[in-house]
Design a protein around this motif. Structure first.
Motif, PDB file in Angstrom:
ATOM      1  N   GLY A 173       0.764  -1.238   0.000  1.00 18.10           N
ATOM      2  CA  GLY A 173       0.000   0.000   0.000  1.00 18.10           C
ATOM      3  C   GLY A 173       0.789   1.278   0.000  1.00 18.10           C
ATOM      4  O   GLY A 173       0.226   2.372  -0.176  1.00 18.10           O
ATOM      5  N   ARG A 174       2.121   1.216   0.191  1.00 19.65           N
ATOM      6  CA  ARG A 174       2.933   2.435   0.175  1.00 19.65           C
ATOM      7  C   ARG A 174       2.961   3.037  -1.230  1.00 19.65           C
ATOM      8  O   ARG A 174       2.843   2.334  -2.226  1.00 19.65           O
ATOM      9  N   TRP A 175       3.155   4.343  -1.271  1.00 19.77           N
ATOM     10  CA  TRP A 175       3.352   5.032  -2.535  1.00 19.77           C
ATOM     11  C   TRP A 175       4.855   5.192  -2.795  1.00 19.77           C
ATOM     12  O   TRP A 175       5.626   5.453  -1.867  1.00 19.77           O
ATOM     13  N   TYR A 176       5.275   5.023  -4.044  1.00 18.29           N
ATOM     14  CA  TYR A 176       6.662   5.309  -4.405  1.00 18.29           C
ATOM     15  C   TYR A 176       6.683   6.173  -5.662  1.00 18.29           C
ATOM     16  O   TYR A 176       5.798   6.094  -6.512  1.00 18.29           O
ATOM     17  N   LEU A 177       7.715   6.996  -5.772  1.00 15.43           N
ATOM     18  CA  LEU A 177       7.822   7.988  -6.845  1.00 15.43           C
ATOM     19  C   LEU A 177       8.537   7.421  -8.066  1.00 15.43           C
ATOM     20  O   LEU A 177       9.561   6.744  -7.946  1.00 15.43           O
ATOM     21  N   HIS A 178       8.016   7.735  -9.233  1.00  6.46           N
ATOM     22  CA  HIS A 178       8.690   7.398 -10.493  1.00  6.46           C
ATOM     23  C   HIS A 178       8.349   8.491 -11.498  1.00  6.46           C
ATOM     24  O   HIS A 178       7.216   8.582 -11.970  1.00  6.46           O
ATOM     25  N   LEU A 179       9.316   9.314 -11.866  1.00  9.58           N
ATOM     26  CA  LEU A 179       9.062  10.363 -12.845  1.00  9.58           C
ATOM     27  C   LEU A 179       8.947   9.819 -14.265  1.00  9.58           C
ATOM     28  O   LEU A 179       8.582  10.543 -15.186  1.00  9.58           O
ATOM     29  N   PHE A 180       9.246   8.529 -14.428  1.00 10.71           N
ATOM     30  CA  PHE A 180       9.104   7.896 -15.741  1.00 10.71           C
ATOM     31  C   PHE A 180       8.133   6.719 -15.596  1.00 10.71           C
ATOM     32  O   PHE A 180       7.024   6.925 -15.127  1.00 10.71           O
ATOM     33  N   THR A 181       8.489   5.512 -15.954  1.00 13.90           N
ATOM     34  CA  THR A 181       7.540   4.406 -15.826  1.00 13.90           C
ATOM     35  C   THR A 181       7.509   3.898 -14.376  1.00 13.90           C
ATOM     36  O   THR A 181       8.448   4.128 -13.607  1.00 13.90           O
ATOM     37  N   PRO A 182       6.448   3.157 -13.995  1.00  8.79           N
ATOM     38  CA  PRO A 182       6.427   2.564 -12.649  1.00  8.79           C
ATOM     39  C   PRO A 182       7.572   1.590 -12.409  1.00  8.79           C
ATOM     40  O   PRO A 182       7.918   1.315 -11.246  1.00  8.79           O
ATOM     41  N   GLN A 183       8.157   1.072 -13.491  1.00 11.61           N
ATOM     42  CA  GLN A 183       9.304   0.162 -13.358  1.00 11.61           C
ATOM     43  C   GLN A 183      10.624   0.911 -13.167  1.00 11.61           C
ATOM     44  O   GLN A 183      11.686   0.295 -13.142  1.00 11.61           O
ATOM     45  N   GLN A 184      10.550   2.257 -13.008  1.00 11.03           N
ATOM     46  CA  GLN A 184      11.751   3.081 -12.839  1.00 11.03           C
ATOM     47  C   GLN A 184      11.621   3.955 -11.585  1.00 11.03           C
ATOM     48  O   GLN A 184      11.444   5.167 -11.676  1.00 11.03           O
ATOM     49  N   PRO A 185      11.685   3.355 -10.401  1.00  8.82           N
ATOM     50  CA  PRO A 185      11.546   4.146  -9.172  1.00  8.82           C
ATOM     51  C   PRO A 185      12.685   5.152  -9.014  1.00  8.82           C
ATOM     52  O   PRO A 185      13.861   4.822  -9.218  1.00  8.82           O
ATOM     53  N   ASP A 186      12.335   6.373  -8.641  1.00 13.61           N
ATOM     54  CA  ASP A 186      13.330   7.434  -8.470  1.00 13.61           C
ATOM     55  C   ASP A 186      14.161   7.209  -7.208  1.00 13.61           C
ATOM     56  O   ASP A 186      13.618   6.864  -6.149  1.00 13.61           O
ATOM     57  N   LEU A 187      15.455   7.445  -7.346  1.00 16.09           N
ATOM     58  CA  LEU A 187      16.356   7.359  -6.197  1.00 16.09           C
ATOM     59  C   LEU A 187      16.229   8.607  -5.327  1.00 16.09           C
ATOM     60  O   LEU A 187      15.939   9.705  -5.815  1.00 16.09           O
ATOM     61  N   ASN A 188      16.504   8.430  -4.050  1.00 14.74           N
ATOM     62  CA  ASN A 188      16.483   9.532  -3.085  1.00 14.74           C
ATOM     63  C   ASN A 188      17.917   9.994  -2.836  1.00 14.74           C
ATOM     64  O   ASN A 188      18.644   9.418  -2.026  1.00 14.74           O
ATOM     65  N   TRP A 189      18.311  11.050  -3.555  1.00 16.05           N
ATOM     66  CA  TRP A 189      19.691  11.523  -3.463  1.00 16.05           C
ATOM     67  C   TRP A 189      19.982  12.284  -2.170  1.00 16.05           C
ATOM     68  O   TRP A 189      21.125  12.662  -1.920  1.00 16.05           O
ATOM     69  N   ALA A 190      18.982  12.498  -1.341  1.00 11.98           N
ATOM     70  CA  ALA A 190      19.247  13.060  -0.016  1.00 11.98           C
ATOM     71  C   ALA A 190      19.878  12.020   0.905  1.00 11.98           C
ATOM     72  O   ALA A 190      20.407  12.359   1.969  1.00 11.98           O
ATOM     73  N   ASN A 191      19.853  10.766   0.488  1.00 13.80           N
ATOM     74  CA  ASN A 191      20.463   9.667   1.249  1.00 13.80           C
ATOM     75  C   ASN A 191      21.918   9.504   0.810  1.00 13.80           C
ATOM     76  O   ASN A 191      22.185   9.209  -0.362  1.00 13.80           O
TER      77      ASN A 191
END
Length: 544
Positions: A173-191
């Motif tokens: 049920g969590r939401w995850y970010l992908h600025l392109f396809t759902p198969q391309q989850p965005d990395l968190n560069w603050a980490n």
């Protein structure tokens, strides 16, 4: 002859503390190879490193300085290789690490440099980090992506650049970010874990001998930490991103990453990075090419400008001004793997070909680097790919409303005697995208026999550019005479113009001072008997 506008630009000299090899990129001609479509060496219908190696002599004869290879990493296949599973490996359909080493060695022996594509904004959903994040929300790897708590609605109004929301849900049920396809989850560069891992990736390929990287989505790494709504509605285009993405792209923190990467390049002494910076504001784009950041930052204004002297003049003036402020040379682009072919964009048929040839001479005359996309030197049009054969996620995510990018990614035509255009060895599997009917007419072998072919024009232009100090470097003065552009080029700032590029973007002929004709996009243009030259519509010339 009346001049409507005149602007002079001197290209800044490279900083004295830059290695000579770094400054040589400032006016380099770089050839983009779409690896899947360039040359198939093993007969499986997919381009690979063996095929590319076999065609290196062609690039030498063409006259380019470097090649840029699109992603070769193991991939989930959702977006043509831009969904990466492992950044330090080679997808077996393209070859092995030894094949990459051999390519680099061969290219260097031919005097060519090699750029690889790197994709730091997102991974594949099959990447080990994302798989661990799915399995354990409290894992360190989960902190490498943008996960937000479960809820009935997406966390904000951010949109995918391929269509639809930029948020998808995990099985729990969590939401995850992908600025392109759902198969391309965005990395968190603050980490910090993300930045440290990419440091290792850069060094891995630099140690292998790679000369640099083209950085995908270089403007997109950081996002608004509060995940606030974007202020506008995203327009479904791959270029010209503006304030409608103010919260999801171009955050100020990203510049620290490019300083970090630049420092790693400088450790090796002669490596470079060029960023894909798809922003509408060229002043913002130029910031990515400041002396301690990237060596170059793509601006796509010329690529997306419609045919016409006012638009081209404004683009050239604005780009030279913006990059000049930060002491950087402009990288010029007319085509790439994300945009319809020039011949088709400029009008199709004979008109499109004439305009594409003229635009090529304009771009290759301008001070700065020039990036060519494989096949534009053949005058390839956008291919009509049948719907059943399409591969691009843009087509599917838009419900077929957007054709996608397959039309500029069909196999490179090499041999006009072969129904498969020499892309694969005889008896091979069908190519991954179908060869269009009549594609043989564009083949390298056929154009080699035609002295006035588009390939011959590019070869002559690149030879002149390599030998004439006023072409591709120095200083430019731009003057617009209605539908005609005059670009006076000098070898150094303050020197007398040594070459003038004229381009007639209007519908009627135009008379210009003749000088000595070096090259014309229209082979029918001949040196005049008197002191004036008639410049036909949709034609460019270089005169000295």
């Amino acid at each position: 002859m009346s001049a409507e506008s005149t602007t002079a630009h001197a290209v800044p000299a490279p900083r004295q503390d830059q290695p000579a090899t770094a400054s040589c990129w400032r006016d380099a001609v770089v050839y983009q190879v779409y690896l899947r479509s360039f040359a198939d060496g093993n007969g499986d219908g997919i381009g690979d490193f063996a095929g590319l190696r076999s065609r290196l002599p062609y690039l030498v004869e063409l006259g380019v300085d470097a090649l840029w290879v699109t992603p070769h990493y193991p991939s989930g296949g959702a977006d043509g290789g831009y969904d990466v599973i492992d950044y330090r490996a080679v997808d077996e359909q393209y070859g092995t690490l030894d094949d990459v080493r051999a390519l680099i060695d061969d290219a260097h022996a031919h005097g060519l440099k090699v750029l690889l594509d790197i994709v730091p904004n997102h991974t594949s959903d099959q990447h080990v980090w994302f798989q661990k994040a799915l399995a354990d929300p409290d894992s360190p790897e989960a902190g490498c992506y943008h996960f937000l708590p479960a809820g009935d609605e997406p966390p904000n109004n951010w949109q995918s650049m391929f269509g639809g929301p930029a948020w998808s849900r995990t099985p729990d049920g969590r939401w995850y970010l992908h600025l392109f396809t759902p198969q391309q989850p965005d990395l968190n560069w603050a980490n910090p874990m993300v930045a440290e891992d990419f440091d290792e990736t850069l060094r891995f390929w630099f140690d292998l001998g790679v000369d640099g990287f083209r950085v995908d989505v270089a403007y997109g790494l950081f996002k608004d930490p509060e995940y606030r709504d974007n202020p506008g509605v995203y327009s479904p285009t791959l270029f010209g991103h503006g304030p409608e993405q103010a919260m999801s792209t171009n955050q100020h923190q990203v510049h620290a990453i490019w300083r970090r990467w630049r420092a790693i390049c400088d450790e090796y002494g002669d490596r470079m990075i060029v960023g894909e910076v798809s922003l509408a504001d060229l002043d913002q784009v130029a910031l990515y090419a400041r002396p301690d950041e990237m060596h170059q930052a793509f601006q796509f204004r010329l690529l997306k400008s419609k045919w016409g002297a006012p638009a081209f003049a404004a683009t050239i003036d604005e780009a030279l001004t913006a990059f000049g402020r930060v002491g950087a040379a402009v990288p010029w682009v007319l085509g790439n793997h994300d945009k319809a072919r020039q011949v088709t964009r400029y009008g199709s048929g004979d008109q499109g070909r004439r305009r594409a040839r003229a635009a090529a001479l304009l771009m290759l005359a301008l001070p700065g680097a020039a990036y060519l996309y494989a096949g534009e030197e053949l005058g390839l049009p956008e291919a009509d790919v049948p719907d059943h054969a399409r591969q691009d996620p843009i087509y599917f995510r838009s419900g077929g409303k957007r054709a996608g990018r397959d039309g500029c990614r069909v196999p490179m035509p090499w041999d006009d005697r072969d129904p498969g255009v020499g892309f694969s060895p005889a008896g091979s599997a069908a190519p991954w995208l179908p060869v269009p009917p009549g594609w043989q007419q564009h083949a390298v072998r056929r154009q080699r026999r035609e002295p006035n072919s588009t390939l011959a024009l590019y070869e002559r232009a690149l030879t002149l550019r390599a030998t004439h100090p006023a072409l591709g470097s120095g200083a430019a003065t731009l003057t617009r005479h209605g539908d005609v552009l005059q670009i006076d080029l000098a070898a150094t700032a303050g020197a007398e113009p040594a070459v003038t590029c004229w381009i007639n973007m209007g519908a009627t002929g135009f008379t210009i001072p003749a000088g000595r004709l070096l090259l014309a996009s229209d082979p029918a243009v001949r040196p005049p008997a008197g002191g004036l030259l008639s410049l036909p519509a949709d034609t460019a010339v270089w005169v000295a």
